[in-house]
Design a protein around this motif. Structure first.
Motif, mmCIF file in Angstrom:
data_model
loop_
_atom_site.group_PDB
_atom_site.id
_atom_site.type_symbol
_atom_site.label_atom_id
_atom_site.label_comp_id
_atom_site.label_asym_id
_atom_site.label_seq_id
_atom_site.Cartn_x
_atom_site.Cartn_y
_atom_site.Cartn_z
ATOM 1 N N PHE A 18 -24.238 -44.591 -21.284
ATOM 2 C CA PHE A 18 -24.405 -45.367 -20.061
ATOM 3 C C PHE A 18 -25.118 -44.545 -18.981
ATOM 4 O O PHE A 18 -25.944 -45.064 -18.233
ATOM 5 N N ASP A 22 -28.693 -45.555 -17.302
ATOM 6 C CA ASP A 22 -28.940 -45.684 -15.857
ATOM 7 C C ASP A 22 -30.228 -44.973 -15.469
ATOM 8 O O ASP A 22 -31.027 -45.486 -14.667
ATOM 9 N N ASN A 36 -28.888 -55.491 -15.130
ATOM 10 C CA ASN A 36 -27.627 -54.893 -14.726
ATOM 11 C C ASN A 36 -26.615 -55.019 -15.868
ATOM 12 O O ASN A 36 -26.209 -56.117 -16.239
ATOM 13 N N ASP A 38 -23.490 -53.755 -15.930
ATOM 14 C CA ASP A 38 -22.127 -53.447 -15.505
ATOM 15 C C ASP A 38 -21.110 -54.202 -16.345
ATOM 16 O O ASP A 38 -20.011 -53.707 -16.603
ATOM 17 N N TRP A 39 -21.491 -55.419 -16.765
ATOM 18 C CA TRP A 39 -20.574 -56.209 -17.604
ATOM 19 C C TRP A 39 -20.278 -55.500 -18.914
ATOM 20 O O TRP A 39 -19.140 -55.510 -19.415
ATOM 21 N N ARG A 41 -20.533 -52.222 -19.422
ATOM 22 C CA ARG A 41 -19.754 -51.029 -19.092
ATOM 23 C C ARG A 41 -18.264 -51.373 -18.982
ATOM 24 O O ARG A 41 -17.396 -50.665 -19.493
ATOM 25 N N LYS A 42 -17.973 -52.482 -18.286
ATOM 26 C CA LYS A 42 -16.584 -52.909 -18.111
ATOM 27 C C LYS A 42 -15.945 -53.291 -19.445
ATOM 28 O O LYS A 42 -14.793 -52.947 -19.708
ATOM 29 N N TYR A 45 -15.149 -50.132 -21.377
ATOM 30 C CA TYR A 45 -13.993 -49.437 -20.813
ATOM 31 C C TYR A 45 -12.690 -50.162 -21.177
ATOM 32 O O TYR A 45 -11.692 -49.530 -21.532
ATOM 33 N N GLN A 94 -28.652 -61.859 -20.849
ATOM 34 C CA GLN A 94 -29.342 -60.711 -20.265
ATOM 35 C C GLN A 94 -30.801 -60.762 -20.681
ATOM 36 O O GLN A 94 -31.214 -60.154 -21.651
#
Length: 237
Positions: A18, A22, A36, A38-39, A41-42, A45, A94
């Motif tokens: 990740f 970036d 983006n 972020d979805w 990444r979440k 995690y 995406q």
């Protein structure tokens, strides 16, 4: 045992990927709105945490014979299925993942030492920089909200890898910051131009190449240190 250890190992590798991603985004795109992740990444995690928890439960079951083995196996299968479904759903939405230029390759992570083997001479870099600055001033390619590095390289007729190097080393910025600084300056100029008195601040932002209110406000404040509204007020003082 190897299965248990695989969870934290893959989790650490994901975090490193990740970080690399970036850097690639900021070196190739002028807008992160459509790319983006972020979805993702979440999701990683959350799944990593759930998987680790289930592995701990499975280990406790194996050693101390506590909990239910079916709970562990079903939990892993269910969480993995949900993870795959959500990746497919959000991945298809995406659009940038499926719209890369066919004949252009994006520049991967570039560290300063990677340019040590570059064939770009200092004199050539100076000419490229002059050509780039003139093109930016005359053609204003930053007004295209979807501008990316390969597109600009094609328009300015500079090889992508050399253009990236010039922006990184000679200007001292990544591609994202370089383009968005141009957009912010364009916004500031339009705010002072009587022809744009009837435009809202957001309307001016869209005219200058930004494609969302949140991105515009964030970038403008990061570059100028104040919000667009605060800057607008300084013009009337």
């Amino acid at each position: 045992m190897l299965v248990v250890l695989s969870s934290p190992v893959y989790f650490v590798f994901s975090i490193r990927l990740f970080k690399s991603l970036d850097i690639q985004i900021f070196n190739n795109f002028s807008s992160a709105e459509n790319i983006n992740l972020d979805w993702l990444r979440k999701l990683v995690y959350i799944f990593g945490s759930v998987w680790t928890l289930l592995m701990v439960v499975a280990t406790i079951h194996h050693v101390f014979h506590l909990f239910s083995w079916i709970f562990c196996t079903d939990g892993i299968s269910l969480s993995l299925s949900i993870f795959i479904i959500l990746i497919g759903y959000y991945g298809l939405k995406q659009k940038e993942l499926f719209s890369f230029p066919e004949k252009e390759s994006f520049i991967l992570e570039q560290k300063p030492e990677k340019y040590s083997g570059s064939r770009l001479k200092e004199s050539e870099a100076g000419l490229y920089l002059e050509k780039l600055n003139r093109f930016m001033e005359e053609e204003k390619p930053y007004l295209n909200p979807d501008l990316n590095l390969p597109q600009l390289a094609k328009e300015v007729e500079i090889p992508s890898h050399y253009l990236s190097q010039v922006i990184n080393e000679n200007i001292g910025l990544n591609f994202f910051d370089f383009i968005n600084r141009q957009r912010v300056e364009d916004v500031k100029n339009k705010m002072s131009d009587p022809r744009y008195n009837n435009f809202s601040i957001l309307g001016i932002a869209f005219e200058s190449g930004f494609n969302s209110k949140s991105a515009f406000n964030r970038v403008f404040k990061n570059i100028t240190g104040i919000t667009p509204s605060e800057y607008k007020k300084t013009l009337s003082v």
